[in-house]
Design a protein around this motif. Structure first.
Motif, PDB file in Angstrom:
ATOM      1  N   ILE A   1       0.843  -1.212   0.000  1.00 26.89           N
ATOM      2  CA  ILE A   1       0.000   0.000   0.000  1.00 26.89           C
ATOM      3  C   ILE A   1       0.869   1.250   0.000  1.00 26.89           C
ATOM      4  CG2 ILE A   1      -1.663   1.348   1.350  1.00 26.89           C
ATOM      5  CD1 ILE A   1      -2.843  -1.332   2.288  1.00 26.89           C
ATOM      6  N   ASN A   2       1.870   1.277   0.884  1.00 22.62           N
ATOM      7  CA  ASN A   2       2.749   2.453   0.951  1.00 22.62           C
ATOM      8  C   ASN A   2       3.570   2.599  -0.327  1.00 22.62           C
ATOM      9  OD1 ASN A   2       1.915   3.298   3.466  1.00 22.62           O
ATOM     10  ND2 ASN A   2       3.537   2.218   4.560  1.00 22.62           N
ATOM     11  N   GLY A   3       4.032   1.473  -0.861  1.00 20.42           N
ATOM     12  CA  GLY A   3       4.869   1.535  -2.051  1.00 20.42           C
ATOM     13  C   GLY A   3       4.120   2.011  -3.277  1.00 20.42           C
ATOM     14  N   LEU A   4       2.860   1.591  -3.405  1.00 23.53           N
ATOM     15  CA  LEU A   4       2.088   1.928  -4.603  1.00 23.53           C
ATOM     16  C   LEU A   4       1.321   3.236  -4.474  1.00 23.53           C
ATOM     17  CD1 LEU A   4       0.623  -1.604  -5.446  1.00 23.53           C
ATOM     18  CD2 LEU A   4       2.517  -0.449  -6.587  1.00 23.53           C
ATOM     19  N   PHE A   5       0.800   3.497  -3.286  1.00 22.92           N
ATOM     20  CA  PHE A   5      -0.101   4.647  -3.127  1.00 22.92           C
ATOM     21  C   PHE A   5       0.348   5.641  -2.060  1.00 22.92           C
ATOM     22  CE2 PHE A   5      -2.646   0.763  -4.005  1.00 22.92           C
ATOM     23  CZ  PHE A   5      -2.975   1.030  -5.328  1.00 22.92           C
ATOM     24  N   GLY A   6       1.516   5.395  -1.459  1.00 24.96           N
ATOM     25  CA  GLY A   6       1.943   6.208  -0.328  1.00 24.96           C
ATOM     26  C   GLY A   6       2.026   7.695  -0.599  1.00 24.96           C
ATOM     27  N   LYS A   7       2.552   8.072  -1.748  1.00 27.52           N
ATOM     28  CA  LYS A   7       2.705   9.495  -2.060  1.00 27.52           C
ATOM     29  C   LYS A   7       1.356  10.188  -2.221  1.00 27.52           C
ATOM     30  CE  LYS A   7       7.324   9.337  -4.118  1.00 27.52           C
ATOM     31  NZ  LYS A   7       8.147   9.645  -5.319  1.00 27.52           N
ATOM     32  N   LEU A   9      -1.432   9.121  -0.680  1.00 25.38           N
ATOM     33  CA  LEU A   9      -2.150   9.050   0.590  1.00 25.38           C
ATOM     34  C   LEU A   9      -1.620  10.030   1.621  1.00 25.38           C
ATOM     35  CD1 LEU A   9      -2.475   5.162   0.877  1.00 25.38           C
ATOM     36  CD2 LEU A   9      -4.233   6.781   0.179  1.00 25.38           C
ATOM     37  N   GLY A  10      -0.326  10.368   1.529  1.00 22.87           N
ATOM     38  CA  GLY A  10       0.254  11.333   2.462  1.00 22.87           C
ATOM     39  C   GLY A  10       0.926  10.676   3.645  1.00 22.87           C
ATOM     40  N   LYS A  11       1.730  11.479   4.356  1.00 21.76           N
ATOM     41  CA  LYS A  11       2.516  10.955   5.470  1.00 21.76           C
ATOM     42  C   LYS A  11       1.653  10.408   6.589  1.00 21.76           C
ATOM     43  CE  LYS A  11       6.714  13.730   4.874  1.00 21.76           C
ATOM     44  NZ  LYS A  11       7.632  14.701   5.511  1.00 21.76           N
ATOM     45  N   GLY A  12       0.515  11.046   6.837  1.00 19.19           N
ATOM     46  CA  GLY A  12      -0.351  10.597   7.916  1.00 19.19           C
ATOM     47  C   GLY A  12      -0.793   9.156   7.728  1.00 19.19           C
ATOM     48  N   VAL A  16       0.502   5.402   9.597  1.00 19.55           N
ATOM     49  CA  VAL A  16      -0.442   4.475  10.235  1.00 19.55           C
ATOM     50  C   VAL A  16      -0.329   3.090   9.598  1.00 19.55           C
ATOM     51  CG1 VAL A  16      -2.878   3.936  10.587  1.00 19.55           C
ATOM     52  CG2 VAL A  16      -2.058   6.269  10.936  1.00 19.55           C
ATOM     53  N   VAL A  17      -0.276   3.048   8.274  1.00 20.84           N
ATOM     54  CA  VAL A  17      -0.230   1.775   7.558  1.00 20.84           C
ATOM     55  C   VAL A  17       1.065   1.019   7.858  1.00 20.84           C
ATOM     56  CG1 VAL A  17      -0.104   0.697   5.276  1.00 20.84           C
ATOM     57  CG2 VAL A  17      -1.747   2.535   5.703  1.00 20.84           C
ATOM     58  N   GLY A  18       2.194   1.704   7.807  1.00 19.62           N
ATOM     59  CA  GLY A  18       3.485   1.046   8.021  1.00 19.62           C
ATOM     60  C   GLY A  18       3.592   0.387   9.389  1.00 19.62           C
ATOM     61  N   PRO A  19       3.576   1.176  10.476  1.00 26.34           N
ATOM     62  CA  PRO A  19       3.638   0.571  11.811  1.00 26.34           C
ATOM     63  C   PRO A  19       2.423  -0.297  12.128  1.00 26.34           C
ATOM     64  CG  PRO A  19       4.183   2.910  11.896  1.00 26.34           C
ATOM     65  CD  PRO A  19       3.628   2.636  10.529  1.00 26.34           C
ATOM     66  N   THR A 100       7.933   8.162   2.647  1.00 27.36           N
ATOM     67  CA  THR A 100       7.147   7.041   2.111  1.00 27.36           C
ATOM     68  C   THR A 100       8.049   5.913   1.638  1.00 27.36           C
ATOM     69  OG1 THR A 100       5.363   8.534   1.439  1.00 27.36           O
ATOM     70  CG2 THR A 100       5.462   6.376   0.359  1.00 27.36           C
ATOM     71  N   ARG A 101       9.105   6.273   0.942  1.00 30.22           N
ATOM     72  CA  ARG A 101      10.050   5.260   0.442  1.00 30.22           C
ATOM     73  C   ARG A 101      10.695   4.508   1.597  1.00 30.22           C
ATOM     74  NH1 ARG A 101      15.534   5.995  -0.965  1.00 30.22           N
ATOM     75  NH2 ARG A 101      15.259   8.253  -0.727  1.00 30.22           N
TER      76      ARG A 101
END
Length: 206
Positions: A1-7, A9-12, A16-19, A100-101
């Motif tokens: 999710i972060n890799g494909l849509f992270g930019k 979706l934003g840092k917020g 949340v998704v990563g941790p 994000t990266r």
């Protein structure tokens, strides 16, 4: 999710998704751990084959995972420590343009470590090992504009290749002896070859 849509979706959302993914993994590991503890020792093992991976003649290996007391200890360590690292990183990396990266690499790192400790055969374990090496290279060289980071990443990459050679040689040796890379088959037949000598990668010179 972060890799494909992270930019997008934003840092917020990324923070949340990563941790969050790792936190849920740790919670799942804790629940499985207590389930194993409540079982008799002989039943503290669970194996699941996802799909057949490689078939060649009589050789077959699968993408499959194995839960037992040893792998559960490692899963608890991997997910528990990684969750703390993820939480710390949210604040530490907050102002970094590669936020994000970074979390994409870190999540991928944990995924590969879990493949390494949960694999039910040496071949899938090797994939996890290679993935950990790749993610180490990406994270060590994360600030790639710094010459010192690039040099350190290259050094880690080269050293890992030495480990790859030893690991691959071991897998070939195990397959040569047992005609399998599956843990269950190897461990079941190991007592029958204990104390024996075999020749591997040997040759004669005239």
């Amino acid at each position: 999710i972060n890799g494909l849509f992270g930019k997008r979706l934003g840092k917020g959302t990324v923070s949340v998704v990563g941790p969050g993914a790792i936190g849920l993994s740790f919670l799942t590991a804790v629940l499985i751990f207590f389930d194993l503890v409540g079982r008799p020792p002989a039943e503290r093992i669970f194996e699941k084959e996802i799909f057949v991976w490689v078939v060649s003649g009589s050789f077959k290996t699968v993408v499959g995972y194995q839960i037992d007391p040893l792998s559960m200890v490692m899963v608890l360590v991997v997910t528990g420590v990684s969750f703390l690292i993820h939480i710390y990183s949210v604040g530490y990396m907050h102002d970094d343009p590669g936020f994000t990266r970074y979390f994409t690499y870190l999540n991928l790192f944990v995924f590969m470590m879990l493949n390494l400790v949960l694999a039910n055969n040496f071949l899938l374990m090797f994939v996890g090992w290679e993935g950990v090496g790749l993610c180490s290279y990406l994270l060590i060289g994360f600030w790639f504009k710094r010459p010192s980071a690039n040099a350190a990443a290259i050094k880690a990459f080269v050293v890992n290749r030495v480990g790859d050679f030893g690991f691959a040689l071991g897998i070939f040796g195990v397959f040569f002896l047992f005609n399998s890379v599956e843990f269950e088959t190897i461990f079941a037949n190991a007592p029958s070859v204990a104390g024996t000598t075999f020749h591997f990668l040997s040759w004669e010179v005239d």
